[in-house]
Design an enzyme around this catalytic site. Structure first.
Site, PDB file in Angstrom:
ATOM      1  N   ARG A 202      12.721  -4.650   5.996  1.00  0.00           N
ATOM      2  CA  ARG A 202      13.004  -4.373   4.878  1.00  0.00           C
ATOM      3  C   ARG A 202      14.406  -4.948   4.279  1.00  0.00           C
ATOM      4  O   ARG A 202      15.634  -4.213   3.330  1.00  0.00           O
ATOM      5  CB  ARG A 202      12.587  -3.048   4.045  1.00  0.00           C
ATOM      6  CG  ARG A 202      12.551  -3.249   2.666  1.00  0.00           C
ATOM      7  CD  ARG A 202      11.819  -1.831   1.587  1.00  0.00           C
ATOM      8  NE  ARG A 202      11.869  -2.459   0.777  1.00  0.00           N
ATOM      9  CZ  ARG A 202      12.569  -1.239  -0.247  1.00  0.00           C
ATOM     10  NH1 ARG A 202      13.698  -0.669   0.408  1.00  0.00           N
ATOM     11  NH2 ARG A 202      12.726  -1.396  -1.525  1.00  0.00           N
TER      12      ARG A 202
ATOM     13  N   ALA B  64       3.201   1.876   3.388  1.00  0.00           N
ATOM     14  CA  ALA B  64       3.692   1.224   2.649  1.00  0.00           C
ATOM     15  C   ALA B  64       5.742   1.394   1.732  1.00  0.00           C
ATOM     16  O   ALA B  64       6.511   1.807   2.000  1.00  0.00           O
ATOM     17  CB  ALA B  64       3.785  -0.504   2.357  1.00  0.00           C
TER      18      ALA B  64
ATOM     19  N   CYS C 203       0.781  -1.440  -0.160  1.00  0.00           N
ATOM     20  CA  CYS C 203      -0.257  -0.209   0.111  1.00  0.00           C
ATOM     21  C   CYS C 203       0.837   1.437  -0.066  1.00  0.00           C
ATOM     22  O   CYS C 203       1.881   0.906  -0.003  1.00  0.00           O
ATOM     23  CB  CYS C 203      -0.935   0.171   1.099  1.00  0.00           C
ATOM     24  SG  CYS C 203       0.274  -0.116   2.978  1.00  0.00           S
TER      25      CYS C 203
ATOM     26  N   HIS D  61       5.985   6.556  -2.079  1.00  0.00           N
ATOM     27  CA  HIS D  61       7.416   6.871  -2.515  1.00  0.00           C
ATOM     28  C   HIS D  61       6.905   8.738  -3.103  1.00  0.00           C
ATOM     29  O   HIS D  61       8.024   9.636  -2.850  1.00  0.00           O
ATOM     30  CB  HIS D  61       7.615   6.183  -3.966  1.00  0.00           C
ATOM     31  CG  HIS D  61       7.810   4.984  -3.661  1.00  0.00           C
ATOM     32  ND1 HIS D  61       7.042   4.121  -5.063  1.00  0.00           N
ATOM     33  CD2 HIS D  61       7.975   3.581  -3.259  1.00  0.00           C
ATOM     34  CE1 HIS D  61       7.588   2.431  -4.780  1.00  0.00           C
ATOM     35  NE2 HIS D  61       7.667   2.537  -3.336  1.00  0.00           N
TER      36      HIS D  61
END
Lengths: 457, 545
Positions: free
Chosen positions: B99, B68, B65, B198
């Site tokens: 991550r 994230a 999503c 992003h």
């Protein structure tokens, strides 16, 4: 120092949680649903939740975790998620052909007020649920309880499949709570050795420790079947292992289907396993076979052989309430001292139980529910321990403070074996002892000056 | 596993039909536009693929999503900013160290990456609003740590109940002059994938951080490295090479990054873009506002690394730098070639499928090619059309309702700080010499004609593709790992690299060659069947019976 910013001095925090010892409800519901044969869990919310839960469960169990999502975008968030869920149900039954879809909500779908029952009913009316297939659901808003509560809610939804007035079938329901697939297998083995016919739910053994054969089964052979779940209303009794994980489902069966229930601790360690076996034989009216006495005696033997290394050792432990309660009792049985105990899951009763179990310690226990690992670390800085027990996130504290560290609980992201080797029951107790002893003696061997380094310990 | 049925009679059209066969008609129609048979090679225009559209409810997707993308991908690897997630506990928990963003704490010793901060909203916060709790949480964080920056991230319910996280940030930022506090409206339901996150993250970093540091960092040949996240230490290796070449990387967005690096980005003379999808607009904004040109680079693969370094040398045009770059390449390559030659007999002719991210599925093809391996099918998890078809399609991209929710920044040349790094004549001369600015041709052109390119691949299609084409290795993320491996095909994670890395740069290439050699050569894939399963018809008895 990895956690270099954690000060020794403890200040009160009311709003900021740092390094949580819990996560959110839906992941628990997803794990529980995987314990139903032929079930595809479905996350009703935006797709990130489902992605995160699948990732975390995959990393812990090292198995494929299939689950679908309603993939909310802004429109669904404003106008409600009914259209998304209806479409999802249709697509899932067409493409993946599960026996049952187990839907759980997220904080998003709960906040906008989506009603799972009503949507499932509409799906049925519209012919989106094929004959003989099911959609079950559990509310799991992330802003209530923890992953443990979510697990419990889905288990309750499973119990609610039972129909009142089911014909008595002579079986005993056992609700194992959030334990590993290996633990579920061990509970089934113990029951079979005792000679009791049980329905275990959920049952992730065979689902989340499936063999590698070159064939991918989205729905592996394991899991409790829908038929068995419906039949739980005809059991002679229910044993719920763990107040937090399992009691709600058992109490529902008790009140609605008149299946009497006993709430027990999870069978980790000597005493809790004793109580489990004792109640199991009482409910089923059988005599405990000698094989069990032998297993038990072996555990007692190892405790007596190794007692000198356990005695008086201080332990810090964090995790989920049901597991912690039994583990602290086991540590006390070994004459070890769980001096710092925290869980992220809320519940004052937890603190009372831990205090009760540790009442005979020469010092007082630091125990807190709704706490976090930042607090635990600060306690450890103020009063060091000989052993740390908990999930993988503890490795940062263990390295910084140079403490032997037993990985136990959820999630374990950096070690394997938990899905295959049980820690419940007497055999599980042996494994825990072996691991703890190894950690303590490895440390002794590492730290001993050369002149007192000895072959025989 | 024997691969006797490998690459048989399946034509690309048959494969596509097979992937779509089981879907309900509406789903099949939609997926048909996201599954394309590549015809881009040699053609002037590549066929259109549908990308960056909503995931179909109920279809098991690889995507995550917006939150994230914002917190997990972009801001996760920043070390000296306290990242507080405003919401229930889960969102913060799942993005906590998962991550594999490595970091060193730097000279100042500030590193909050191992920490997980959340307001842990409860039902009463949802009912009565969580702004007060957020404000108190930020104050608690400030008083405990006194960081340079505190970032606040919104999760789904925060957007629904209307907590004004930006107002809280503004108020506290004014209160604490030595701490830059700002917020991200990155609720999970916005947009259709991580990509929106992003964008939200980059916009806020550009607005609140870039340009804050007025003193130019020291060093020659200053560059920004955009779209590099230091998974498994990639950024460390790239920085090692830069250092050796004498190139000064003043800011990485955002692997192992620090507050001051972001704040100094405007002092660079060139921006180098690694992951095009996650950050190309930042490169554009740096150019418009400060006059920093940008080029596309790829440090995945030894040959690509050498090529990218030479591109940087060409840009600066200083013979001293060019010589040093060539010396470094000459020094690094022999070791790479030794390992490449060692693995080649075992990897040559093998095949891979790559379904990751919004650039990696492209970048890694070079690395596989160095081992003689062909990528027979690929696609992106969160790309837009330009990532497949090239930047020339950007002006023609339709803005749908999901993209409209994501703020587009409009920037202008900064009156005081804009400085064109090269004159138009210099740029023209460099372009005439073959250096391409603001240029990315996309994935399609680099893949074979007839290969299958799939946007937003899902579990069902992944399984079918593997069954039909039987690749020797499949690359995706952790969620896909074990279902692929159950089929007897090794799976390599390219989001977080499993246990390996770094894979960028020269040393990374060596690591990757060895890792793929191990995966495709592992004996375990031959153990799928027991002896008695291989010859079930055997009925003869042993002599001693």
């Amino acid at each position: 120092m990895l956690l270099r910013h954690t000060p020794t001095e403890i200040t009160e925090r009311k709003s900021l949680m740092i390094n949580p010892a819990k996560t959110c409800q839906p992941i628990g519901a997803m794990y529980a649903a995987l314990g139903i044969h032929g079930c595809l869990p479905h996350s009703h919310g935006s797709q990130g939740c489902c992605a995160y839960h699948r990732s975390t469960l995959t990393r812990h169990y090292k198995e494929p975790i299939s689950a679908a999502t309603s993939s909310f975008t802004e429109g669904a968030s404003v106008f409600g998620g009914q259209a998304n869920l209806l479409q999802a149900i249709d697509n899932i039954f067409t493409v993946y052909e599960p026996e049952v879809i187990a839907v759980h909500t997220t904080c998003l779908s709960e906040t906008i007020g989506d009603d799972l029952k009503q949507i499932a009913h509409k799906a049925e009316k519209e012919g989106k649920i094929p004959e003989g297939k099911f959609v079950i659901g559990a509310p799991t808003p992330s802003y209530v309880g923890s992953h443990v509560t979510g697990f419990s809610n889905m288990v309750k939804a499973m119990a609610q499949l039972a129909t009142p007035g089911t014909k008595k079938n002579g079986k005993v329901n056992v609700i194992p709570g959030w334990v590993e697939p290996s633990d579920m297998e061990e509970i089934k083995r113990l029951a079979s050795v005792v000679g009791v016919d049980i329905t275990l739910f959920p049952d992730t053994s065979g689902v989340l420790n499936a063999p590698l054969t070159g064939e991918y089964k989205m729905f592996p052979d394991g899991g409790v079947t829908m038929k068995e779940l419906k039949d739980t209303g005809g059991a002679i009794g229910t044993l719920a292992l763990g107040e937090w994980c399992s009691a709600d489902a058992a109490r529902w069966l008790d009140s609605k289907c008149k299946v009497p229930c006993t709430i027990l601790d999870m069978p980790f360690g000597l005493n809790a396993t004793d109580r489990f076996i004792d109640v199991l034989r009482t409910v089923a009216g059988v005599t405990v076979p000698e094989a069990i006495d032998v297993e038990r005696g072996q555990l007692v033997d190892m405790i007596s052989d190794m007692h000198q290394y356990f005695y008086g050792k201080k332990v810090a432990i964090y995790g989920d309430p049901d597991q912690l309660i039994s583990m602290c009792e086991f540590l006390r049985a070994l004459d070890m001292q769980p001096v710092h105990v925290i869980t992220g899951t809320p519940g004052k009763e937890f603190e009372r139980r831990i205090k009760e179990i540790t009442a005979d310690m020469p010092c007082e226990v630091n125990v807190k529910a709704k706490s976090d690992m930042f607090q635990l670390h600060q306690w450890i800085k103020n009063e060091p321990v000989d052993l740390l027990i908990g999930n993988s996130y503890g490795k940062y504290i263990a390295r910084d403070e140079d403490i032997p560290f037993l990985r136990w609980g959820f999630p374990i992201l950096d070690r394997q074996g938990h899905q295959y080797f049980p820690t419940v029951g007497y055999k599980g107790g042996l494994r825990l002892l072996e691991k703890i002893l190894g950690l303590l003696l490895d440390r002794k061997d590492r730290d001993e000056p050369e002149e007192s380094f000895e072959l025989v310990l | 596993m024997t691969k006797t049925t490998k690459m048989v009679q399946w034509s690309p059209t048959d494969i596509k039909d097979e992937l779509l066969k089981k879907y309900p008609p509406k789903v099949a129609r939609k997926r048909a536009k996201q599954i394309m048979i590549n015809e881009a090679v040699g053609a002037d225009t590549s066929p259109e693929i549908v990308a960056n559209v909503r995931t179909i409810p109920g279809i098991i997707t690889m995507r995550g999503c917006t939150y994230a993308g914002c917190k997990g991908v972009i801001m996760g690897p920043t070390r000296d900013i306290v990242n507080i997630v405003h919401g229930p506990v889960g969102c913060s928990f799942y993005a906590w160290l998962t991550r594999r963003n490595q970091t060193d704490a730097g000279k100042d010793g500030e590193n909050y990456i191992p920490y997980c901060f959340t307001t842990d909203m409860q039902d009463q916060d949802i009912i009565f609003g969580g702004e007060k709790k957020l404000e108190a949480a930020v104050i608690e964080a400030y008083e405990l740590f006194h960081p340079k920056g505190i970032c606040i991230f919104a999760t789904c319910p925060v957007g629904l109940i209307g907590d004004d996280i930006h107002a809280v940030a503004r108020k506290l930022s004014a209160q604490y002059e030595d701490c830059n506090i700002f917020a991200f409206s990155c609720e999970g339901y916005k947009g259709v994938s991580q990509s929106a996150g992003h964008h939200i993250a980059n916009n806020q970093v550009f607005t609140h951080l870039v340009g804050e540091n007025k003193t130019s960092p020291e060093g020659e040949y200053k560059i920004n490295l955009l779209g590099e996240y230091n998974i498994g230490g990639d950024g460390f290796e790239i920085d090692r090479i830069f250092k050796k070449c004498g190139i000064t990387n003043i800011s990485t967005f955002s692997g192992n990054s620090s507050y001051d690096q972001f704040a100094s980005a405007q002092h660079a003379d060139l921006s180098c873009v690694m992951c095009h999808r996650s950050i190309n607009y930042v490169a554009d904004m740096l150019e418009t506002k400060y006059g920093i040109p940008w080029i596309k680079v790829n440090f995945i693969g030894a040959r690509s690394t050498a090529k990218s370094l030479r591109k940087i040398g060409e840009y600066f045009g200083d013979p001293k730098l060019i010589k040093r770059i060539n010396d470094v390449i000459a020094e690094e390559m022999p070791e790479v070639e030794v390992v490449a030659n060692d693995v080649l007999p075992r990897t040559n002719g093998k095949t891979a499928m790559i379904f990751v991210g919004g650039s990696r599925a492209h970048s890694y093809q070079d690395l596989f090619a160095e081992m003689g391996m062909k990528t027979i099918s690929a696609g992106y998890e969160f790309a837009h059309r330009d990532d497949y078809e090239g930047r020339h399609v950007i002006p023609s991209l339709k803005v749908d309702s999901d993209s409209r929710n994501i703020e587009e920044l409009t920037v202008e040349a900064d009156e005081k700080y804009f400085k064109a790094r090269k004159t138009p004549d210099e740029i023209n001369a460099l372009e005439a010499a073959g250096l391409k600015f603001k240029h990315y041709e996309g994935l399609n052109k680099d893949m074979d004609n007839g290969s299958i390119i799939v946007d937003d691949l899902n579990q069902y299609e992944a399984e079918k593709l593997v069954e039909i084409l039987k690749p020797d290795v499949f690359c995706a993320g952790i969620k896909e790992k074990f279902s692929i491996q159950k089929l007897g095909v090794p799976m390599k994670q390219l989001h977080s690299y499993d246990s390996g890395g770094p894979y960028a740069g020269f040393k990374g290439a060596v690591n990757f060659y060895k890792e793929i050699d191990r995966l495709v050569g592992s004996k375990v894939w031959g153990y799928m069947k027991a002896p008695w399963q291989k010859n079930p018809e055997l009925t003869a008895t042993f002599v001693w019976e």
